[in-house]
Design an enzyme around this catalytic site. Sequence first.
Site, PDB file in Angstrom:
ATOM      1  N   HIS A 118      34.003  63.414  68.974  1.00  0.00           N
ATOM      2  CA  HIS A 118      33.445  64.680  69.467  1.00  0.00           C
ATOM      3  C   HIS A 118      34.592  65.563  69.959  1.00  0.00           C
ATOM      4  CE1 HIS A 118      31.328  67.464  72.149  1.00  0.00           C
ATOM      5  NE2 HIS A 118      30.241  67.166  71.474  1.00  0.00           N
TER       6      HIS A 118
ATOM      7  N   CYS B 246      31.012  69.630  66.285  1.00  0.00           N
ATOM      8  CA  CYS B 246      30.217  70.290  67.333  1.00  0.00           C
ATOM      9  C   CYS B 246      30.563  71.774  67.350  1.00  0.00           C
ATOM     10  CB  CYS B 246      30.486  69.653  68.685  1.00  0.00           C
ATOM     11  SG  CYS B 246      29.577  70.468  70.016  1.00  0.00           S
TER      12      CYS B 246
ATOM     13  N   HIS C 244      26.655  68.535  65.676  1.00  0.00           N
ATOM     14  CA  HIS C 244      25.964  69.117  66.833  1.00  0.00           C
ATOM     15  C   HIS C 244      25.921  70.612  66.585  1.00  0.00           C
ATOM     16  CE1 HIS C 244      27.240  65.884  70.038  1.00  0.00           C
ATOM     17  NE2 HIS C 244      26.481  65.394  69.083  1.00  0.00           N
TER      18      HIS C 244
ATOM     19  N   ASP D  10      21.974  70.907  69.509  1.00  0.00           N
ATOM     20  CA  ASP D  10      22.707  70.483  70.690  1.00  0.00           C
ATOM     21  C   ASP D  10      22.359  71.420  71.832  1.00  0.00           C
ATOM     22  OD1 ASP D  10      24.436  69.027  72.193  1.00  0.00           O
ATOM     23  OD2 ASP D  10      26.236  70.024  71.474  1.00  0.00           O
ATOM     24  N   HIS D  11      21.939  70.875  72.900  1.00  0.00           N
ATOM     25  CA  HIS D  11      21.543  71.641  74.086  1.00  0.00           C
ATOM     26  C   HIS D  11      20.451  72.660  73.704  1.00  0.00           C
ATOM     27  CE1 HIS D  11      25.798  70.898  75.957  1.00  0.00           C
ATOM     28  NE2 HIS D  11      25.231  69.810  75.495  1.00  0.00           N
TER      29      HIS D  11
ATOM     30  N   TYR E  53      19.405  69.417  78.079  1.00  0.00           N
ATOM     31  CA  TYR E  53      18.579  68.544  77.239  1.00  0.00           C
ATOM     32  C   TYR E  53      17.086  68.585  77.590  1.00  0.00           C
ATOM     33  CZ  TYR E  53      22.878  66.854  75.226  1.00  0.00           C
ATOM     34  OH  TYR E  53      24.071  66.791  74.555  1.00  0.00           O
TER      35      TYR E  53
END
Length: 388
Positions: free
Chosen positions: A237, A275, A302, A349-350, A366
């Site tokens: 990541h 990401c 992500h 993601d998020h 999340y």
Amino acid sequence: MTNKKLLQSWRWYGPNDPVSLQDVKQAGATGIVTALHHIPHGEVWPLEDIKERQRIIEAEGLTWAVVESVPVHEAIKTDRADAGPFLKNYIQTLENLAACNIKTVCYNFMPVLDWTRTQLDLTMKDGSKALYFDWTDLALFDLFILKRTDAEKDYPASIVANAKQRYDTSTDETRTKLSEVVLMGIPSEEPIGLADLQKSIEVYKEIGTEGLRKNLLKFLAAIAPVCESQGIHMTIHPDDPPYPILGLPRVVSNQDDLLYLVTSEPREFNGLCFCTGSLGAGVNNNIPAILESVKHKVHFAHLRNVKKDEEGNFYEADHLDGDVDMYAVMKILTEENQKRQVSIPFRPDHGHQMLDDLHKISNPGYSAIGRLRGLAELRGLELGILGN
Ligand code: DNO
């Protein structure tokens, strides 16, 4: 012939996650991204615990697609004399996961802290809440709370001046809150204390960027045999944010870093978690161009967006809004996916804390509904690109 779709996935923190597996199904994801957060960093994940988690996931008709993360112990990141047993444990964990046919593993090599923000509830124009990173707040923490030696050299003079002014007018409560947010790391793991952080900063000062890079390659070489024999893909990541912060070195922040990593350890197992949000916070990072150059190494994605200002502060924007050209990213990713045997898993993601979630407690970034919106938009975008 119909085009192959990416695997729609969802990060689930396990049975204690306020977002249930049924919620995940209703959001439309089928791949679960999870980890055994109850196992302390550095210890072996017992086969039984892995099987139990997998059983819970499969009982809902879902699959455990990606492990995020098997954390790399600080002894390994710093290549300490006692790193050996931690490496052995890591390898055993990988073997245990592979025995359950779980073969995509995410990890990071960020010193001490995982992702870093300065605020978790920035109010958007529509009333939803987003995660935020502000350089002045980070400098305030660094200069006046952590009191790191020579920290002022790492910031432009204007940021130092603003941080001083903000500190002078801040209350104890806001200072404590800021410290908690900066030191938080990932939910369900203990935050690090100020004294420990100071000690670690000294250790990493000696290691430096080149040293950290060397340690990462050494770690990869050590786990290569198990990854190769078991067909495991390790996916690193990127640093979040993609800058050295608090004097800590960074080695996974931009295109050069990624290319260096995949060419220095070219074996198949060495892959990337792409990401878009982490890389997207870098003012010089062109996300579609970076993806184009490393797409063959991407085994997990992500997808989220960020909006930066002229100082480099950024908030997490809606998935299809913000500075990252998500259409271009999705186009490259879906094309790459057609070449794969196994669909590339991606997760929204998020997401913003919004609607009913504004009144609920969830892991920062999340909550359910913001991610549900993100996933819906992203799958629509993919469908529009694929045409089937
Ligand atoms: C934050 C996440 C990171 C990520 C780790 C991977 O929301 O993207 O915490 O899981 O860095 O090791």
